[in-house]
Scaffold this motif. Structure first.
Motif, short mmCIF file in Angstrom:
data_model
loop_
_atom_site.label_atom_id
_atom_site.label_comp_id
_atom_site.label_asym_id
_atom_site.label_seq_id
_atom_site.Cartn_x
_atom_site.Cartn_y
_atom_site.Cartn_z
N ALA A 111 0.80 -1.23 0.00
CA ALA A 111 0.00 0.00 0.00
C ALA A 111 0.84 1.28 0.00
CB ALA A 111 -0.96 -0.01 1.19
N PRO A 112 1.91 1.38 0.83
CA PRO A 112 2.69 2.62 0.80
C PRO A 112 3.35 2.87 -0.56
CG PRO A 112 3.15 1.36 2.80
CD PRO A 112 2.37 0.47 1.89
N ILE A 113 3.79 1.80 -1.23
CA ILE A 113 4.42 1.96 -2.55
C ILE A 113 3.37 2.32 -3.59
CG2 ILE A 113 5.69 0.79 -4.37
CD1 ILE A 113 7.37 1.46 -1.95
N ALA A 114 2.19 1.70 -3.51
CA ALA A 114 1.11 2.03 -4.44
C ALA A 114 0.75 3.51 -4.32
CB ALA A 114 -0.11 1.16 -4.17
N ALA A 115 0.75 4.02 -3.09
CA ALA A 115 0.45 5.44 -2.87
C ALA A 115 1.53 6.32 -3.51
CB ALA A 115 0.33 5.73 -1.38
N VAL A 116 2.79 5.92 -3.39
CA VAL A 116 3.88 6.68 -3.99
C VAL A 116 3.78 6.67 -5.52
CG1 VAL A 116 6.39 6.67 -4.39
CG2 VAL A 116 5.49 6.39 -2.08
N LEU A 117 3.46 5.50 -6.08
CA LEU A 117 3.38 5.37 -7.53
C LEU A 117 2.09 5.93 -8.11
CD1 LEU A 117 4.69 1.70 -7.94
CD2 LEU A 117 5.96 3.81 -8.41
N GLY A 118 1.09 6.10 -7.26
CA GLY A 118 -0.20 6.58 -7.74
C GLY A 118 -1.00 5.50 -8.45
N THR A 119 -0.75 4.24 -8.12
CA THR A 119 -1.49 3.13 -8.71
C THR A 119 -2.65 2.72 -7.81
OG1 THR A 119 0.03 1.54 -7.69
CG2 THR A 119 0.54 2.25 -9.92
N ALA A 120 -3.60 2.02 -8.38
CA ALA A 120 -4.73 1.54 -7.59
C ALA A 120 -4.27 0.47 -6.61
CB ALA A 120 -5.81 0.97 -8.51
N ALA A 121 -5.03 0.33 -5.53
CA ALA A 121 -4.63 -0.60 -4.47
C ALA A 121 -4.53 -2.04 -4.97
CB ALA A 121 -5.62 -0.52 -3.31
N ASP A 122 -5.32 -2.38 -5.99
CA ASP A 122 -5.32 -3.76 -6.50
C ASP A 122 -4.62 -3.88 -7.86
OD1 ASP A 122 -7.15 -2.32 -7.94
OD2 ASP A 122 -8.74 -3.84 -7.87
N ALA A 140 22.84 -6.28 0.35
CA ALA A 140 21.50 -5.70 0.36
C ALA A 140 20.59 -6.47 -0.58
CB ALA A 140 21.54 -4.23 -0.07
N THR A 141 19.30 -6.31 -0.36
CA THR A 141 18.28 -6.86 -1.24
C THR A 141 17.32 -5.73 -1.59
OG1 THR A 141 16.56 -8.57 -1.46
CG2 THR A 141 16.88 -7.63 0.72
N GLU A 142 16.79 -5.74 -2.80
CA GLU A 142 15.97 -4.62 -3.26
C GLU A 142 14.78 -5.11 -4.06
OE1 GLU A 142 16.99 -0.62 -5.76
OE2 GLU A 142 16.96 -2.51 -6.86
N LEU A 143 13.67 -4.40 -3.92
CA LEU A 143 12.50 -4.58 -4.78
C LEU A 143 12.28 -3.27 -5.53
CD1 LEU A 143 10.05 -6.53 -2.44
CD2 LEU A 143 11.38 -7.43 -4.36
N LEU A 144 12.32 -3.35 -6.85
CA LEU A 144 12.09 -2.20 -7.71
C LEU A 144 10.71 -2.32 -8.33
CD1 LEU A 144 13.07 0.31 -9.33
CD2 LEU A 144 14.01 -1.30 -11.02
N TYR A 145 9.85 -1.32 -8.10
CA TYR A 145 8.47 -1.34 -8.55
C TYR A 145 8.29 -0.41 -9.75
CZ TYR A 145 7.82 -3.33 -3.87
OH TYR A 145 7.92 -4.10 -2.73
N VAL A 146 7.79 -0.96 -10.86
CA VAL A 146 7.58 -0.18 -12.08
C VAL A 146 6.15 -0.38 -12.56
CG1 VAL A 146 8.38 0.25 -14.43
CG2 VAL A 146 10.01 -0.56 -12.71
N PRO A 147 5.31 0.65 -12.52
CA PRO A 147 3.92 0.49 -12.99
C PRO A 147 3.85 0.34 -14.50
CG PRO A 147 4.36 2.77 -12.42
CD PRO A 147 5.58 2.00 -11.99
N ALA A 148 2.78 -0.28 -14.96
CA ALA A 148 2.61 -0.51 -16.40
C ALA A 148 2.61 0.79 -17.18
CB ALA A 148 1.31 -1.28 -16.64
N ALA A 149 2.12 1.88 -16.59
CA ALA A 149 2.06 3.16 -17.28
C ALA A 149 3.45 3.70 -17.61
CB ALA A 149 1.30 4.17 -16.43
N SER A 150 4.47 3.25 -16.90
CA SER A 150 5.83 3.72 -17.15
C SER A 150 6.50 2.96 -18.29
CB SER A 150 6.68 3.59 -15.88
OG SER A 150 6.20 4.41 -14.85
N VAL A 151 5.97 1.79 -18.63
CA VAL A 151 6.58 0.97 -19.69
C VAL A 151 5.49 0.53 -20.67
CG1 VAL A 151 8.60 0.20 -18.41
CG2 VAL A 151 6.43 -0.98 -18.08
#
Length: 253
Positions: A111-122, A140-151
Protein backbone atom coordinates in the motif's frame (compact mmCIF):
# COMPACT_ATOMS: atom_id res chain seq x y z
CA UNK A 1 40.62 -10.55 30.11
CA UNK A 2 40.64 -9.55 33.74
CA UNK A 3 37.70 -9.10 36.09
CA UNK A 4 36.40 -5.52 36.13
CA UNK A 5 34.42 -4.02 39.00
CA UNK A 6 31.34 -2.27 37.65
CA UNK A 7 29.34 -1.68 40.82
CA UNK A 8 30.44 1.96 41.29
CA UNK A 9 29.75 3.01 37.71
CA UNK A 10 26.78 5.38 37.36
CA UNK A 11 25.99 4.61 33.72
CA UNK A 12 24.16 1.36 32.89
CA UNK A 13 26.36 -1.62 33.63
CA UNK A 14 25.96 -3.08 30.17
CA UNK A 15 27.06 0.20 28.57
CA UNK A 16 30.24 0.37 30.61
CA UNK A 17 30.83 -3.33 29.98
CA UNK A 18 30.55 -2.61 26.26
CA UNK A 19 33.51 -0.17 26.43
CA UNK A 20 35.53 -2.70 28.41
CA UNK A 21 34.79 -5.35 25.81
CA UNK A 22 35.86 -3.00 23.00
CA UNK A 23 39.26 -2.57 24.66
CA UNK A 24 39.57 -6.35 24.89
CA UNK A 25 38.57 -6.81 21.24
CA UNK A 26 41.20 -4.31 20.15
CA UNK A 27 44.02 -5.79 22.21
CA UNK A 28 43.35 -9.50 22.60
CA UNK A 29 41.31 -10.79 19.66
CA UNK A 30 41.84 -11.19 15.94
CA UNK A 31 39.23 -10.65 13.24
CA UNK A 32 37.06 -13.76 12.93
CA UNK A 33 38.11 -15.14 16.32
CA UNK A 34 35.32 -16.76 18.32
CA UNK A 35 34.59 -15.21 21.73
CA UNK A 36 34.33 -17.38 24.84
CA UNK A 37 30.82 -18.49 25.76
CA UNK A 38 28.52 -16.19 27.72
CA UNK A 39 28.96 -18.04 30.99
CA UNK A 40 32.76 -17.66 30.92
CA UNK A 41 32.59 -14.01 29.84
CA UNK A 42 30.07 -13.15 32.55
CA UNK A 43 32.26 -14.81 35.19
CA UNK A 44 35.41 -12.98 34.05
CA UNK A 45 33.73 -9.60 34.21
CA UNK A 46 31.69 -10.28 37.33
CA UNK A 47 28.34 -9.44 35.71
CA UNK A 48 25.04 -11.20 35.20
CA UNK A 49 24.56 -12.97 31.89
CA UNK A 50 21.64 -10.65 31.12
CA UNK A 51 24.01 -7.66 31.41
CA UNK A 52 26.55 -9.38 29.20
CA UNK A 53 23.92 -10.13 26.55
CA UNK A 54 22.90 -6.47 26.44
CA UNK A 55 26.51 -5.44 25.86
CA UNK A 56 27.05 -8.09 23.18
CA UNK A 57 23.83 -7.12 21.40
CA UNK A 58 24.93 -3.48 21.35
CA UNK A 59 28.34 -4.42 19.94
CA UNK A 60 26.64 -6.52 17.27
CA UNK A 61 24.38 -3.60 16.34
CA UNK A 62 27.43 -1.33 16.08
CA UNK A 63 29.19 -3.83 13.82
CA UNK A 64 31.93 -4.87 16.26
CA UNK A 65 30.69 -8.45 16.56
CA UNK A 66 28.93 -10.93 14.31
CA UNK A 67 26.71 -13.78 15.47
CA UNK A 68 26.92 -16.64 13.02
CA UNK A 69 24.67 -19.67 12.96
CA UNK A 70 26.47 -22.79 14.11
CA UNK A 71 29.65 -20.84 14.92
CA UNK A 72 29.00 -18.39 17.73
CA UNK A 73 29.96 -14.77 18.30
CA UNK A 74 33.02 -13.67 16.32
CA UNK A 75 35.01 -10.45 16.00
CA UNK A 76 33.80 -8.56 12.95
CA UNK A 77 36.25 -7.50 10.21
CA UNK A 78 36.82 -3.85 9.20
CA UNK A 79 34.52 -2.08 6.77
CA UNK A 80 34.63 -1.13 3.12
CA UNK A 81 32.53 1.30 1.10
CA UNK A 82 29.63 0.38 -1.18
CA UNK A 83 27.85 3.25 -2.96
CA UNK A 84 24.05 3.16 -2.83
CA UNK A 85 23.81 4.65 -6.32
CA UNK A 86 26.45 5.19 -9.01
CA UNK A 87 25.50 8.87 -9.37
CA UNK A 88 22.55 11.22 -9.30
CA UNK A 89 19.81 10.97 -11.93
CA UNK A 90 20.51 7.47 -13.23
CA UNK A 91 17.85 4.82 -13.77
CA UNK A 92 18.24 1.54 -11.87
CA UNK A 93 20.08 -1.00 -14.00
CA UNK A 94 21.74 1.66 -16.16
CA UNK A 95 25.47 2.21 -16.51
CA UNK A 96 27.70 0.45 -14.01
CA UNK A 97 24.90 -0.71 -11.78
CA UNK A 98 26.22 -3.10 -9.12
CA UNK A 99 22.90 -4.86 -8.53
CA UNK A 100 22.20 -8.39 -9.76
CA UNK A 101 18.68 -9.22 -10.94
CA UNK A 102 17.11 -12.30 -9.36
CA UNK A 103 13.75 -12.20 -11.09
CA UNK A 104 10.65 -10.20 -11.99
CA UNK A 105 6.94 -10.75 -11.43
CA UNK A 106 3.73 -8.79 -11.81
CA UNK A 107 2.25 -8.31 -8.37
CA UNK A 108 0.26 -5.81 -6.33
CA UNK A 109 2.61 -3.36 -4.65
CA UNK A 110 2.45 -2.77 -0.87
CA UNK A 111 0.00 0.00 0.00
CA UNK A 112 2.69 2.62 0.80
CA UNK A 113 4.42 1.96 -2.55
CA UNK A 114 1.11 2.03 -4.44
CA UNK A 115 0.45 5.44 -2.87
CA UNK A 116 3.88 6.68 -3.99
CA UNK A 117 3.38 5.37 -7.53
CA UNK A 118 -0.20 6.58 -7.74
CA UNK A 119 -1.49 3.13 -8.71
CA UNK A 120 -4.73 1.54 -7.59
CA UNK A 121 -4.63 -0.60 -4.47
CA UNK A 122 -5.32 -3.76 -6.50
CA UNK A 123 -3.22 -2.86 -9.56
CA UNK A 124 -0.33 -5.19 -10.38
CA UNK A 125 3.04 -3.59 -11.13
CA UNK A 126 6.28 -5.02 -12.46
CA UNK A 127 8.32 -5.97 -9.40
CA UNK A 128 12.01 -6.64 -10.00
CA UNK A 129 13.94 -8.37 -7.23
CA UNK A 130 17.63 -7.46 -7.15
CA UNK A 131 20.51 -8.11 -4.76
CA UNK A 132 24.05 -6.99 -4.08
CA UNK A 133 26.82 -9.33 -3.03
CA UNK A 134 30.41 -8.35 -2.30
CA UNK A 135 33.23 -10.80 -1.63
CA UNK A 136 30.68 -13.55 -1.26
CA UNK A 137 28.69 -11.71 1.42
CA UNK A 138 25.12 -10.39 0.97
CA UNK A 139 25.08 -6.59 1.23
CA UNK A 140 21.50 -5.70 0.36
CA UNK A 141 18.28 -6.86 -1.24
CA UNK A 142 15.97 -4.62 -3.26
CA UNK A 143 12.50 -4.58 -4.78
CA UNK A 144 12.09 -2.20 -7.71
CA UNK A 145 8.47 -1.34 -8.55
CA UNK A 146 7.58 -0.18 -12.08
CA UNK A 147 3.92 0.49 -12.99
CA UNK A 148 2.61 -0.51 -16.40
CA UNK A 149 2.06 3.16 -17.28
CA UNK A 150 5.83 3.72 -17.15
CA UNK A 151 6.58 0.97 -19.69
CA UNK A 152 3.69 1.14 -22.21
CA UNK A 153 5.76 -0.33 -25.04
CA UNK A 154 6.51 -3.53 -23.16
CA UNK A 155 5.79 -6.68 -25.16
CA UNK A 156 3.04 -8.89 -23.69
CA UNK A 157 4.98 -11.99 -24.78
CA UNK A 158 7.63 -12.11 -22.06
CA UNK A 159 9.39 -15.13 -20.63
CA UNK A 160 10.59 -15.21 -17.00
CA UNK A 161 14.16 -14.74 -18.22
CA UNK A 162 13.35 -11.73 -20.41
CA UNK A 163 10.87 -10.00 -18.10
CA UNK A 164 13.25 -7.94 -15.96
CA UNK A 165 15.63 -6.90 -18.80
CA UNK A 166 12.68 -5.84 -20.94
CA UNK A 167 11.16 -3.72 -18.15
CA UNK A 168 14.49 -2.01 -17.48
CA UNK A 169 15.13 -1.35 -21.20
CA UNK A 170 11.71 0.23 -21.60
CA UNK A 171 12.15 2.25 -18.42
CA UNK A 172 15.49 3.60 -19.67
CA UNK A 173 13.79 5.10 -22.74
CA UNK A 174 12.13 7.66 -20.46
CA UNK A 175 13.89 10.91 -19.66
CA UNK A 176 14.70 10.86 -15.96
CA UNK A 177 13.76 14.17 -14.37
CA UNK A 178 15.30 13.41 -10.99
CA UNK A 179 15.27 11.14 -7.97
CA UNK A 180 15.20 11.28 -4.20
CA UNK A 181 15.97 8.90 -1.35
CA UNK A 182 14.91 8.42 2.26
CA UNK A 183 16.78 6.29 4.79
CA UNK A 184 15.34 4.81 7.96
CA UNK A 185 16.07 2.09 10.47
CA UNK A 186 13.80 -0.95 10.29
CA UNK A 187 13.51 -4.65 11.09
CA UNK A 188 14.17 -7.41 8.57
CA UNK A 189 11.09 -9.12 7.18
CA UNK A 190 11.31 -12.90 6.89
CA UNK A 191 12.01 -12.78 3.14
CA UNK A 192 14.64 -10.04 3.46
CA UNK A 193 16.28 -11.84 6.38
CA UNK A 194 16.65 -14.99 4.28
CA UNK A 195 18.43 -13.13 1.48
CA UNK A 196 20.66 -11.20 3.90
CA UNK A 197 21.55 -14.28 5.96
CA UNK A 198 20.07 -12.70 9.07
CA UNK A 199 17.33 -13.63 11.50
CA UNK A 200 13.84 -12.12 11.03
CA UNK A 201 13.58 -8.92 13.03
CA UNK A 202 17.29 -8.11 12.73
CA UNK A 203 18.03 -4.38 12.39
CA UNK A 204 18.26 -3.15 8.80
CA UNK A 205 18.68 0.14 6.97
CA UNK A 206 15.87 0.73 4.50
CA UNK A 207 16.60 3.05 1.57
CA UNK A 208 13.46 4.09 -0.34
CA UNK A 209 14.05 5.76 -3.71
CA UNK A 210 11.66 7.55 -6.06
CA UNK A 211 12.41 8.12 -9.75
CA UNK A 212 10.61 10.93 -11.57
CA UNK A 213 9.78 11.21 -15.26
CA UNK A 214 7.10 13.19 -17.08
CA UNK A 215 6.09 15.00 -13.91
CA UNK A 216 5.26 11.86 -11.94
CA UNK A 217 6.88 8.99 -10.05
CA UNK A 218 7.81 6.51 -12.77
CA UNK A 219 9.38 3.90 -10.48
CA UNK A 220 10.20 3.31 -6.83
CA UNK A 221 12.53 0.97 -5.02
CA UNK A 222 13.01 -0.29 -1.48
CA UNK A 223 16.54 -1.50 -0.72
CA UNK A 224 17.28 -3.22 2.57
CA UNK A 225 20.82 -3.19 3.98
CA UNK A 226 22.17 -5.03 7.02
CA UNK A 227 22.33 -2.43 9.80
CA UNK A 228 24.71 -4.43 11.96
CA UNK A 229 27.50 -4.10 9.40
CA UNK A 230 26.55 -0.90 7.51
CA UNK A 231 26.96 2.81 8.09
CA UNK A 232 25.92 5.76 5.95
CA UNK A 233 28.26 8.57 4.91
CA UNK A 234 27.51 11.66 2.86
CA UNK A 235 30.23 12.98 0.56
CA UNK A 236 30.62 16.33 -1.17
CA UNK A 237 28.59 15.06 -4.12
CA UNK A 238 25.66 14.21 -1.86
CA UNK A 239 25.84 10.56 -2.90
CA UNK A 240 24.92 8.21 -0.08
CA UNK A 241 27.51 5.54 0.59
CA UNK A 242 26.94 2.37 2.56
CA UNK A 243 29.89 0.54 4.05
CA UNK A 244 29.98 -3.05 5.15
CA UNK A 245 32.56 -5.40 6.62
CA UNK A 246 35.22 -6.92 4.42
CA UNK A 247 35.60 -10.66 4.41
CA UNK A 248 39.29 -10.21 5.15
CA UNK A 249 41.08 -7.52 7.07
CA UNK A 250 43.34 -6.44 9.85
CA UNK A 251 42.84 -6.61 13.61
CA UNK A 252 39.47 -5.22 14.72
CA UNK A 253 39.56 -1.50 15.36
Amino acid sequence: MGTTQLEAVQEPKYWHLKTVLIDALDSEFEVGEILPNERDLAARFGVARATLRQALEQLELEGRLQRRRGVGTTVAPPRMGVAVGPSANVWPGAGRDAWHTIGCVEAVAPAPIAAVLGTAADEAVHTIHRERVMQGQPVATELLYVPAASVPGLSPMLTPASHAPAVLRELHTLELDGEDRAVELGSARAEDAKHLDRLPGAPVLVVTSRYFAGGRVAAASVATYRADTCRLTFGDSGTVEVTHHQAEGRRAS
